[in-house]
Design an enzyme around this catalytic site. Structure first.
Site, PDB file in Angstrom:
ATOM      1  N   LYS A  63      -6.650  -0.933   3.827  1.00 17.12           N
ATOM      2  CA  LYS A  63      -5.624  -0.707   2.800  1.00 17.12           C
ATOM      3  C   LYS A  63      -4.544  -1.785   2.898  1.00 17.12           C
ATOM      4  O   LYS A  63      -4.098  -2.331   1.889  1.00 17.12           O
ATOM      5  CB  LYS A  63      -5.027   0.704   2.934  1.00 17.12           C
ATOM      6  CG  LYS A  63      -6.016   1.776   2.506  1.00 17.12           C
ATOM      7  CD  LYS A  63      -5.596   3.186   2.841  1.00 17.12           C
ATOM      8  CE  LYS A  63      -6.742   4.151   2.520  1.00 17.12           C
ATOM      9  NZ  LYS A  63      -6.494   5.549   2.901  1.00 17.12           N
TER      10      LYS A  63
ATOM     11  N   ASP B  74      -1.971   8.806  -3.552  1.00 17.74           N
ATOM     12  CA  ASP B  74      -3.275   9.390  -3.202  1.00 17.74           C
ATOM     13  C   ASP B  74      -3.703  10.439  -4.231  1.00 17.74           C
ATOM     14  O   ASP B  74      -4.880  10.803  -4.290  1.00 17.74           O
ATOM     15  CB  ASP B  74      -3.167  10.108  -1.844  1.00 17.74           C
ATOM     16  CG  ASP B  74      -3.815   9.319  -0.709  1.00 17.74           C
ATOM     17  OD1 ASP B  74      -4.774   8.569  -0.991  1.00 17.74           O
ATOM     18  OD2 ASP B  74      -3.374   9.478   0.439  1.00 17.74           O
TER      19      ASP B  74
ATOM     20  N   GLN C 233      -2.218   8.946   6.039  1.00 16.76           N
ATOM     21  CA  GLN C 233      -3.657   8.927   6.295  1.00 16.76           C
ATOM     22  C   GLN C 233      -4.109  10.258   6.899  1.00 16.76           C
ATOM     23  O   GLN C 233      -3.510  10.758   7.841  1.00 16.76           O
ATOM     24  CB  GLN C 233      -3.993   7.750   7.243  1.00 16.76           C
ATOM     25  CG  GLN C 233      -5.474   7.506   7.450  1.00 16.76           C
ATOM     26  CD  GLN C 233      -6.214   7.059   6.184  1.00 16.76           C
ATOM     27  OE1 GLN C 233      -5.628   6.474   5.279  1.00 16.76           O
ATOM     28  NE2 GLN C 233      -7.494   7.343   6.114  1.00 16.76           N
TER      29      GLN C 233
END
Ligand code: GUN
Length: 282
Positions: A52, A119, A96
């Site tokens: 990422k 997200d 995460q």
């Protein structure tokens, strides 16, 4: 023999488009910034987070990395999320997953400002998607829609079958295919005669996390097969939920693993960061 749907190429195309957009925004004095939080040192998470950050650097998005120790308390993590919610220069916040067991993931996700939820996991984002309102969409299913569209695959009016009902992939995938006017069926562990249902599919999306589970018996001749799996086979080699070698002989188009859905997830995360920066200007 199936046509290969090249996620690596399509994700590169999207990242290049975003790179241009980010440069254009920079020219207008607008920067894009993603905060990435990792708690503990789960090796898979470290690889994902690294990818990422690399994608951010490529596209021109600034990334702020927060690598917190395993012992971080829920209160400490929530305080960091709240601090980032309040920072104007941060457009996206990504925590995460999975988090260590002593931290309540739902509580953390709910604390992220929905305007920075790149997200697409916040209940507000999920709710917006379900009623057709504007909001961030979970990156993997959003990436699959891009794979289909950019490969010239029609969704409108077609039979779409999803195997797997997770909050991150299966459920938002169903909503997105529905938004594109597909006829959608979700299958799961209690589905009776899974093979028969799967064989109805013009577009079959498989997201169950079981190596090479779907063989040629699940496939209608000429179907489009999207494999979300990231598994290991009996020799420890990376593979998907679909038995690629067997299914490619029967399918019309298929995504490989690796190089199919995986790279699209990160490209869509970059897309969501740019969208967030644009929305913060409105
Ligand atoms: N862990 C595995 N995939 C993801 C993802 O897309 N987002 C976050 N936050 N964690 C993950």
């Amino acid at each position: 023999m199936a046509e290969l749907i090249d996620g690596k190429r399509i994700s590169q195309e999207i990242k290049d488009e975003l790179k241009e957009k980010v440069a254009e925004l920079k020219g207008q004095g607008i920067s894009v910034c993603l905060a990435v939080i990792q708690v503990g040192d789960n090796p898979a998470s470290t690889v994902y987070v690294g990818n990422k950050k690399k994608a951010c650097a490529y596209v021109g998005i600034e990334s702020l990395a927060y690598e917190l120790p395993e012992e971080t308390t829920e209160e400490e993590l929530l305080a960091l999320v709240q601090e980032l919610n309040g920072k104007k220069e941060v457009n996206g916040i990504l925590v995460q997953l999975p988090l260590p067991k002593h931290i309540d993931e739902d509580k953390v996700i709910k604390t992220i400002n929905p305007a920075k939820d790149v997200d697409g996991f916040h209940p507000q984002s999920v709710g917006a998607l379900s009623i057709g309102q504007r909001g961030f969409v979970s990156c993997t299913p959003a990436g699959i829609i891009q794979l289909l569209k950019r490969s010239g695959i029609e969704i409108d009016g077609r039979e779409c079958v999803i195997i797997g009902r997770s909050n991150i992939v299966g459920k938002p995938m169903a909503l997105l295919l529905l938004r594109e006017n597909g006829t959608v069926t979700i299958c799961h562990s209690h589905t009776k005669d899974l093979k028969e249902v799967a064989r109805r599919a013009d577009i079959l999306v498989v997201a169950i996390g079981r190596a090479k589970f779907v063989d040629a018996d699940y496939i209608k001749e000429g179907a489009v097969v999207i494999d979300v799996g990231m598994d290991r086979d009996e020799n420890g080699k990376l593979c998907g939920d679909v038995d690629f070698e067997a299914v490619k002989e029967k399918a019309g188009a298929i995504t490989p693993v690796p190089g199919g859905v995986g790279p699209m997830t990160i490209a869509m995360l970059m897309h969501n960061c740019v969208e967030s920066a644009l929305m913060s200007q409105e």
